[in-house]
Design an enzyme around this catalytic site. Structure first.
Site, PDB file in Angstrom:
ATOM      1  N   ASP A 182      11.628  -2.048 -14.207  1.00  0.00           N
ATOM      2  CA  ASP A 182      10.156  -2.089 -14.114  1.00  0.00           C
ATOM      3  C   ASP A 182       9.578  -0.704 -14.387  1.00  0.00           C
ATOM      4  OD1 ASP A 182       7.692  -3.281 -13.875  1.00  0.00           O
ATOM      5  OD2 ASP A 182       7.663  -3.297 -11.684  1.00  0.00           O
TER       6      ASP A 182
ATOM      7  N   GLU B 239       0.838  -1.202   0.000  1.00  0.00           N
ATOM      8  CA  GLU B 239       0.000   0.000   0.000  1.00  0.00           C
ATOM      9  C   GLU B 239       0.868   1.245   0.000  1.00  0.00           C
ATOM     10  OE1 GLU B 239      -2.278  -0.328   3.583  1.00  0.00           O
ATOM     11  OE2 GLU B 239      -3.639  -1.827   2.736  1.00  0.00           O
TER      12      GLU B 239
END
Ligand code: ADE
Length: 493
Positions: A316, A201
């Site tokens: 990424d 999160e």
């Protein structure tokens, strides 16, 4: 009798100086320290004692020899730190702990043994004088090198930027000392969750009234936390287009480990979020594309100097890992999968993260597994593939001739959501499909150049692709031309 008293005082003085020498000389030995608010509660034993106060939060404990550099910090607003070298010398935070204070007991011992020592005084006298001179030198050395007590701030509360700048300019390494990071992290109040995913999160938190972003890693992605923490703490990565690091913290809560990464907060969120609800004009598009390319150049470039850095490939890169800043520029986030390379030191560190990049953004050589994993250049080339896809996402949301496209993820038209490795491989390697470029792009000088760049990021052959530096240079030139054009327009008017 008076002579004896004078003599014993002289001896006491001499031996207290000797004690100073011993304190300094026994740096290799261990000291006992008060330990508070760190992992050891009560007491600990180490190379030296420390105490650190960050906004009234006191931490005391021991440093091992290799942690000593955390003592050497200059005056920092709101952060008080000191190290000392005698048993329990960190017990008192309000009075500066001097590393060289002779203990009273030593004086007592000296006074008790004086009668015996009087007999030796003549022979020892000469040695004493020599020792005294030497100790004075060492005393001065310790005072010069021991961290000074930190000044009390004269103005208001410091920002984390102030604290960071103080540490960075004090030359004490790449970021805040670990204990300061931990102390700061524990003073954060989590306010609202702004993102959730497989990674964990992201929360907006506040520290001393300022917003910070807190990424809480899921336990299965702990390797990403370790990697990102390692990189931010060992590589000088301060750059306007790289997400600014503040602190990392690992805590234990109900026998599970909590991993936090605290960074600057950008209220516009990720580029992915931003593009859902915003459109751009060509100048705004160029600004964004140039900033992403600049961030990538900074990562990809090895800098050879004392303040230098190794080369880093991201692995990424995607719109979800890029944040939008209020000034219209972007910064690159998430170094959890990054690889590090130093040509000068001849090493390639690929880490040991089981995570792989996002399938949708994978380059053909990753999908067909032909990538040369032992060559750093290969990883940079996969970043360039992904950069092309990010530029494509941005250009779709750019108005040209009154036309703009809806936000879409790359390959939205040929693979389902959450595509499999095989699905991506079929599209990218077998069919050699590439994202479509809308016709409107070719009618604008900025967008047509970006379209050309994208195509050159998507060559099947990795070595044929542009470098980040080439992309940045081409975009910077466009930016410059545009400035000159605007200037000319103003002068003409
Ligand atoms: N989402 C992920 N990271 C963020 C950050 N640093 N600021 C704002 N939103 C984010």
């Amino acid at each position: 009798m008076e002579a004896a008293v004078v003599l014993s005082l002289l001896l006491a003085l001499t031996f207290s100086r000797v004690n100073i020498v011993l304190t300094a000389q026994s740096e290799e030995s261990q000291v006992q320290c008060v330990c508070e608010n760190t992992q050891c509660e009560g007491t600990c034993q180490g190379y030296n004692c420390f105490f650190i106060v960050v906004h009234d939060h006191v931490t005391r404990g021991c440093f091992e020899k290799d942690q000593r550099e955390q003592c050497y910090v200059s005056g920092i607003h709101g952060v008080y730190t000191n190290c000392c070298y005698t048993n329990f010398c960190n017990a008192n935070t309000t009075v500066p702990t001097k590393p060289v204070d002779p203990s009273e007991s030593d004086s007592v011992v000296v006074l008790v043994v004086v009668p015996l020592l009087v007999l030796l005084v003549l022979s020892v006298g000469l040695c004493g004088v020599v020792q005294w001179l030497r100790s004075r030198r060492q005393h001065q050395h310790l005072q010069e090198h021991a961290p000074p007590m930190i000044k009390v701030p004269s103005g208001g509360d410091p920002t984390y930027g102030d604290i960071f700048d103080e540490f960075c300019t004090s030359g004490s390494g790449t970021g805040l000392p670990y204990l300061v990071q931990r102390t700061m992290a524990r003073q954060i109040s989590l306010v609202e969750c702004v993102g959730k995913g497989r990674y964990g999160e992201v929360w907006r938190g506040t520290w001393m009234g300022e917003s910070v972003a807190v990424k809480i890693f899921s336990s299965r992605d702990e390797q990403s936390w370790f990697r990102e923490t390692e990189i931010y703490n060992t590589v000088q990565l301060r750059h306007e287009n790289i997400l600014g690091f503040i602190a990392s913290d690992m805590t234990s809560k109900n026998s599970s480990t909590q991993l936090w990464l605290v960074t600057h907060f950008h209220e516009l969120g990720s580029l992915y979020d931003f593009l859902q609800y915003s459109t751009l004009d060509p100048e705004g598009c160029l600004r964004m594309c140039l900033s992403v390319a600049s961030g990538l150049v900074h990562l990809h470039t090895e800098i050879l100097s004392t303040q230098g850095k190794p080369a880093i490939a991201h692995r990424d890169l995607k719109s979800r890992n890029i944040l939008v800043k209020r000034n219209g520029q972007c910064c690159i986030a998430d170094l959890g999968l990054a690889v590090i390379h130093s040509q000068s030191s001849d090493y390639l560190d690929v880490g040991n993260n089981p995570r792989v990049g996002t399938k949708r953004y994978m380059a053909p050589e990753v999908l067909d597994e032909s990538i040369r994993v032992d060559i750093f250049e290969s990883y940079k080339q996969t970043d360039i593939w992904a950069l092309g896809l990010v530029l494509w996402e941005i250009t779709r949301r750019t108005f040209v001739n009154g036309i703009v496209e809806e936000y879409r993820l790359p390959f939205f038209d040929v693979v389902p959501s959450d595509p499999s490795f095989e699905e991506m491989k079929k599209v990218v390697c077998v069919d050699q499909y590439r994202p479509c470029l809308h016709n409107r792009l070719h009618s604008h000088p900025i967008l047509s150049t970006i379209a050309k760049i994208m195509k050159e990021c998507w060559f099947q052959s990795p070595s044929a692709r542009l470098t980040a530096l080439r992309v940045r240079k081409t975009l910077a030139k466009l930016d410059q031309d545009q400035d000159i054009g605007t200037y000319k327009l103003k002068v003409d008017v």
